[in-house]
Design an enzyme around this catalytic site. Structure first.
Site, PDB file in Angstrom:
ATOM      1  CB  CYS A 191      13.986   6.203  -5.350  1.00 16.98           C
ATOM      2  SG  CYS A 191      15.037   5.249  -4.445  1.00 16.98           S
ATOM      3  CB  ILE A 250       9.606  -0.345   3.974  1.00 19.34           C
ATOM      4  CG1 ILE A 250      10.847   0.231   4.490  1.00 19.34           C
ATOM      5  CG2 ILE A 250       9.594  -1.581   3.016  1.00 19.34           C
ATOM      6  CD1 ILE A 250      11.957   0.475   3.394  1.00 19.34           C
ATOM      7  CE  LYS A 263       6.898  10.607   7.915  1.00 17.23           C
ATOM      8  NZ  LYS A 263       6.064   9.335   8.074  1.00 17.23           N
ATOM      9  CG  HIS A 313       9.360   6.124  -1.298  1.00 19.45           C
ATOM     10  ND1 HIS A 313       9.428   6.318  -2.879  1.00 19.45           N
ATOM     11  CD2 HIS A 313      10.764   6.361  -0.996  1.00 19.45           C
ATOM     12  CE1 HIS A 313      10.684   6.389  -3.320  1.00 19.45           C
ATOM     13  NE2 HIS A 313      11.432   6.445  -2.364  1.00 19.45           N
TER      14      HIS A 313
END
Ligand SMILES: [Zn+2]
Lengths: 387, 140
Positions: free
Chosen positions: A83, A209, A330, A334
């Site tokens: 990430c 997602i 959030k 992401h």
């Protein structure tokens, strides 16, 4: 070494973008950044991406994108650090310009996560963890973060509701970001009553997602005035990457993000700054617990006091340390390998005064921190707006 | 012993023989679970296998409903979740494992600090996708 400046930014909306393939997402962000910088070519393109091979069956991504945006012939490479791939690519771009090996570099972050089934995406994200000793035993990326949150609540006797200020703040700020995936406010009650996905983590603790792409253009700082069409020049004051054990169980104290401590404190030293000098902080709120652990490791709150900082109001746009000013992971979303570049783009927006209704009154020094895995790779950038 | 030893395959072979084994540095005494061939404290490569008691404490846990592909194939899913946890062995190291002896549908009944012990599959049992399993034997 040469100072490096950011003279162009671009981004796509974040969301479930089923009508756009990986190459089109990358195209849109890169072309936007090139237009913003006023450039028609570049020396190199570095692309942060985690899952194009695993979920999309496509590697060799940076070369594909270089051709697709009309830059066939230039250097191109994909950079992967889970990430934290976006910030890892950013750092490679900075090294290329700082060293003098390139003059004009484009860094993009691109990710597509919604074309696959949930268990496939879950298995893909779990690639960031230790396959033999974590994932093989049933731990997922979400599960590891849930265990960290459970341990935090146990050790510091903090109720789950104490984490509410982080998603509430992120969603509030996303309302001012036209590219955010979830630009709607949520109440503390809605947070507390949200469906649990991996106890104690609920839906409102978790970043979504999603798909998205963002890009920046880097040049030597002493030539920055030739680009960017008169916009405020943003200088890279520090870029530091640090690592920890890949597996959470291998850390002596899993509630201390040692890589966040190392990368942030080395960055403060390089920039000649202290935490007090940071005007705002785009942190890696993939899960609420990560916001708290990051704030503590970076020196903004004592150990066990991260949730109290949230409750104090300091993290709001008008607080002492605004965080996730455009919605964070959030609520902006992401798209894993792209997130590190979205963070950089948003810091530049604030420093330039282009953050619209979310514009901070005092924005001269901004920090961005991108986390790979459950804290195993942590990359901190400090950016300064030049006068 | 060779620095190329202490592999995941050897670790699994020990588990199949009902031995939870760690590697201990013969130079400084540090104990590693998962096993490592190189000591990260003193950099020595003189390790020996050591059998652990299999007793420990539940440090953290969660319930996994969104299961990865391997666990899906093993029969777990949204409605048949499992408990995943971190266990600190009484010898010191902490390890990730599947946790049994608890009700995955009622996580509020599971306690951090509970005592756990390793359970090995019986000979006639399929070891399943998660090789390391701890059972909760008493609450904290
Ligand atoms: Zn040693």
């Amino acid at each position: 070494m040469r100072d490096v400046a950011i003279v162009g930014i671009g981004q796509t909306p974040v969301g479930e973008l089923w009508d756009k393939s990986l190459r089109h997402l990358g195209h849109d962000a890169i072309v936007a950044a090139m237009q913003d910088a006023g450039i028609e070519t570049a020396d190199a393109l570095y692309v942060g991406n985690m899952l194009s091979g695993e979920l999309g069956g496509q590697e060799h991504l940076a070369t594909l994108l270089a051709d697709f945006v009309g830059l066939r012939g230039i250097e191109a490479a994909k950079i992967e650090a889970a990430c934290a791939s976006g910030a890892a690519a950013m750092r490679v771009g900075i090294m290329a310009v700082a060293s003098g090996m390139a003059d004009v570099v484009i860094v993009a972050g691109v990710e597509k996560m919604t074309d696959t089934l949930p268990h496939e995406t879950t298995a893909g994200l779990a690639l960031a963890a230790d396959q033999e000793y974590e994932v093989a035993e049933g731990a997922t990326f979400l599960a590891l973060n849930a265990m960290l949150m459970r341990r935090y609540m146990y050790e510091y006797r903090v109720p789950h509701s104490a984490f509410a200020p982080f998603p509430v703040n992120a969603h509030k700020n996303a309302q001012g970001n036209p590219n955010a995936m979830f630009p709607m406010a949520i109440s503390v009650e809605r947070y507390i009553n949200a469906p649990v996905v991996a106890p104690p983590i609920n839906v409102m603790d978790s970043s979504p997602i999603c798909d998205g792409a963002a890009a920046v253009v880097l040049v030597p700082a002493d030539r920055a005035k030739e680009y960017g069409q008169g916009k405020r020049i943003v200088r890279v004051a520090a870029s530091v990457s640090a690592t920890d054990t890949l597996a959470v169980h291998d850390r002596r104290d899993p509630l201390f993000l040692e890589a966040a401590y190392l990368s942030s404190h080395r960055a403060y030293t390089l920039a000649g700054l202290t935490p007090k000098d940071i005007d705002f902080f785009e942190l890696h709120d993939a899960f609420s617990i990560m916001s708290v652990l990051s704030l503590e490791a970076c020196g903004f709150a004592p150990r066990g006091q991260g949730t109290a900082l949230g409750e104090s109001g300091a993290i709001a746009l008008d607080g002492e340390l605004p965080i996730t000013t455009m919605g964070g992971l959030k609520a902006r979303g992401h798209p894993v390998g792209a997130t590190g570049i979205y963070q950089i783009v948003e810091v530049v927006q604030q420093l330039r005064g282009e953050a619209g209704t979310n514009q901070l009154k005092h924005a001269h020094v901004g920090m961005a921190q991108n986390i790979g895995g459950s804290g195993a790779t942590i990359i901190t950038h400090i950016l300064v707006g030049e006068d | 012993m060779s620095p190329h030893s202490f592999t995941h395959a050897e670790y699994l072979a020990h588990l199949q023989n009902h031995v939870l084994a760690a590697s201990r540095c013969q130079n400084c005494g540090e104990l590693y679970l998962p096993p490592r061939p190189l000591c990260r404290r003193c950099f020595a490569q003189d390790m020996r296998w050591e059998e652990l008691s299999g007793r420990g404490e539940l440090v953290a846990f969660t319930v996994v409903h969104i299961v990865p592909s391997a666990m899906l194939e093993a029969g777990y899913d949204q409605d048949r979740p499992y408990v995943s946890g971190l266990v600190r062995l009484e010898e010191g190291p902490t390890i990730s494992a599947l946790i049994t002896g608890v009700d995955a549908h009622h996580p509020e009944t599971i306690r951090v600090g509970s005592q756990v012990r390793v359970v090995f599959p019986r000979g006639d049992q399929d070891p399943g996708p998660a090789p390391l399993v701890f059972e909760v034997v008493s609450e904290s």
